[in-house]
Write a protein that holds these residues in place. Structure first.
Motif, short mmCIF file in Angstrom:
data_model
loop_
_atom_site.label_atom_id
_atom_site.label_comp_id
_atom_site.label_asym_id
_atom_site.label_seq_id
_atom_site.Cartn_x
_atom_site.Cartn_y
_atom_site.Cartn_z
N GLN A 120 52.66 46.62 -1.05
CA GLN A 120 52.88 47.88 -1.75
C GLN A 120 54.34 48.11 -2.13
O GLN A 120 54.65 49.07 -2.84
N ASP A 121 55.25 47.25 -1.67
CA ASP A 121 56.67 47.40 -1.97
C ASP A 121 57.05 46.64 -3.23
O ASP A 121 56.49 45.58 -3.51
N PRO A 122 58.03 47.14 -4.00
CA PRO A 122 58.47 46.42 -5.20
C PRO A 122 58.89 44.98 -4.90
O PRO A 122 58.58 44.07 -5.67
N LYS A 123 59.60 44.76 -3.80
CA LYS A 123 60.03 43.39 -3.51
C LYS A 123 58.86 42.52 -3.07
O LYS A 123 58.97 41.29 -3.09
N GLY A 124 57.73 43.15 -2.67
CA GLY A 124 56.54 42.37 -2.38
C GLY A 124 56.02 41.67 -3.62
O GLY A 124 55.62 40.50 -3.59
N VAL A 125 56.03 42.39 -4.75
CA VAL A 125 55.61 41.82 -6.02
C VAL A 125 56.52 40.67 -6.42
O VAL A 125 56.06 39.61 -6.86
N ARG A 126 57.82 40.86 -6.25
CA ARG A 126 58.77 39.81 -6.61
C ARG A 126 58.66 38.61 -5.67
O ARG A 126 58.83 37.46 -6.08
N THR A 127 58.39 38.87 -4.42
CA THR A 127 58.19 37.79 -3.46
C THR A 127 57.01 36.91 -3.86
O THR A 127 57.08 35.67 -3.84
N LYS A 143 43.95 36.35 7.37
CA LYS A 143 43.82 37.75 6.96
C LYS A 143 45.19 38.41 6.96
O LYS A 143 45.94 38.31 7.94
N PRO A 144 45.57 39.10 5.88
CA PRO A 144 46.89 39.75 5.83
C PRO A 144 47.05 40.80 6.93
O PRO A 144 46.09 41.48 7.31
N TYR A 145 48.26 40.92 7.41
CA TYR A 145 48.62 41.93 8.40
C TYR A 145 48.46 43.32 7.78
O TYR A 145 48.90 43.57 6.66
N ARG A 146 47.82 44.23 8.50
CA ARG A 146 47.63 45.59 8.02
C ARG A 146 48.12 46.57 9.08
O ARG A 146 47.85 46.39 10.27
N THR A 147 48.83 47.60 8.65
CA THR A 147 49.40 48.53 9.60
C THR A 147 49.64 49.88 8.95
O THR A 147 49.47 50.05 7.74
N PHE A 148 50.01 50.86 9.76
CA PHE A 148 50.57 52.11 9.25
C PHE A 148 52.10 52.01 9.37
O PHE A 148 52.62 51.59 10.41
N ARG A 149 52.80 52.41 8.32
CA ARG A 149 54.26 52.39 8.35
C ARG A 149 54.77 53.80 8.05
O ARG A 149 54.44 54.39 7.03
N GLY A 310 51.81 57.96 8.64
CA GLY A 310 52.33 56.78 7.95
C GLY A 310 51.46 56.35 6.79
O GLY A 310 50.37 56.88 6.56
N GLN A 311 51.95 55.36 6.06
CA GLN A 311 51.23 54.80 4.92
C GLN A 311 50.45 53.57 5.37
O GLN A 311 50.96 52.72 6.08
N ASP A 312 49.19 53.49 4.96
CA ASP A 312 48.35 52.33 5.25
C ASP A 312 48.76 51.21 4.29
O ASP A 312 48.54 51.30 3.08
N ILE A 313 49.37 50.17 4.82
CA ILE A 313 49.90 49.09 3.97
C ILE A 313 49.49 47.74 4.52
O ILE A 313 49.09 47.60 5.68
N SER A 314 49.62 46.72 3.66
CA SER A 314 49.21 45.37 4.04
C SER A 314 50.29 44.36 3.70
O SER A 314 51.03 44.52 2.71
#
Length: 352
Positions: A120-127, A143-149, A310-314
């Motif tokens: 969900q982060d801009p640098k995630g797209v660039r990565t 399976k991708p790591y999923r968490t609340f941040r 927090g935000q549910d992110i992966s």
């Protein structure tokens, strides 16, 4: 412009180096690698611009018996965001190129990377763009790591208002229950945590792959300023609940929690989570990672963590690259065999 150093750094030097990066984590510390994987399996990579380190990565190298092939595994790396600075795509790309040249092309290993940015982060797209550009493939089996941040940048009063109403009510109740919070990094506090943890596990009767004793050994070896923070809630000098979290780079991570039979009524877990968030802000952390979620297999923990606002992110997942078919085939064959053995053991283990 860039040069690399491979396995030329000492443990104290590596600890000092990690302090220079905002995206450092517990999993990139020498202590974590040495205790969890073994000293002989570690490899340390440093990328420099001139004399200045601009990226670093700790690998676990596993070579298969009889053949000089295997896998190089990188978790939450390479670190390349300077403390107080910003992530640089050029540095990230050059670090990956140098890593591929060393571990894939020269050592003929299967390279697996779990990058730290979130999808969900801009640098995630660039990565993702850089990984695809360099030929990495997404490993669908992982399976991708999923968490609340939780974003810790707002003032504390706003963070408290963002808590779920029911969660905040529980926190208010905990604060009226006469609890005292003690905190630190000592082995004595870790020992008290383990007593609570064993009591909790005896009560819940479920299996887990988490080994708190391993974290204790990691704690003993960590550099002083990178040690995990231990918090206990006490009532009448008796431990009720406990929390252990890592504070590295710009992120805190919730690692372990425990509650005694008596402590379940005190709501101390809510008080410790809130206290830990305050400590993270005091240390200048931007984010609080609640340590992973799975609403299907562990809905109770999911709803508890959801209440912190927090935000549910992966994560982006795991990526692989290999220039050697022998390494790829051998590693996957060994993993398949290990999986079969585990299933056989599970099928013959009595169920309680």
């Amino acid at each position: 412009m860039f040069t690399t150093e491979i396995d030329k750094i000492t443990e104290p030097e590596w600890s000092n180096l990690l302090d220079q990066f905002a995206d450092a984590s517990l999993y990139q510390t020498w202590a974590y690698g040495a205790v969890s994987w073994g000293e002989k399996q570690l490899s340390h990579f440093v990328l420099k611009a001139g004399e200045r380190p601009v990226a670093a990565a700790q690998f676990r190298l596993v070579r298969l018996p009889l053949i000089s092939r295997g896998v190089a595994y990188l978790r939450w790396g390479p670190v390349c965001t300077p403390a107080g600075g910003v992530w640089d795509e050029t540095v990230f790309r050059e670090a990956l190129r140098a890593i591929v040249a060393e571990y894939v092309e020269r050592r003929r290993l299967l390279l697996r990377i779990v990058p730290r940015p979130f999808a969900q982060d801009p640098k995630g797209v660039r990565t993702l763009h850089v990984l695809e550009e360099l030929g990495f493939n997404n490993d669908a089996e992982a399976k991708p790591y999923r968490t609340f941040r939780v974003d810790l940048s707002p003032p504390l009063d706003q963070l408290r208002k963002r808590l779920d109403q029911k969660w905040r009510n529980q926190l208010n109740g905990a604060e009226r229950n006469g609890l005292t919070v003690v905190e630190g990094t000592s082995d004595d506090l870790f020992s008290q945590f383990l007593d609570l943890y064993r009591e909790m596990m005896a009560r819940k009767q479920f299996e887990t792959t988490v080994d708190p004793e391993e974290f204790r050994r990691i704690q003993d070896r960590l550099a002083e300023n990178q040690k995990m923070l231990i918090l206990l809630s006490l009532r009448a000098d008796r431990p009720m609940t406990a929390l252990i979290g890592a504070v590295t780079g710009d992120r805190g991570i919730y690692l372990l929690g425990a509650t005694s039979d008596e402590g379940m009524k005190t709501k101390g877990s809510y008080l410790l989570q809130w206290t830990f968030m305050q400590r993270l802000k005091e240390r200048g952390c931007r984010w609080y990672d609640l340590g992973g979620i799975n609403p299907e297999t562990n809905p109770g923990v999911y709803h508890f963590k959801q209440g912190l606002g927090g935000q549910d992110i992966s994560g982006l997942g795991r990526f692989a690259l290999s220039a050697d078919t022998i390494s790829s085939a051998s590693v996957r064959g060994a993993e398949h065999l290990r999986s079969l053995v585990a299933k056989v053991r599970e099928s013959v283990t009595p169920k309680h």
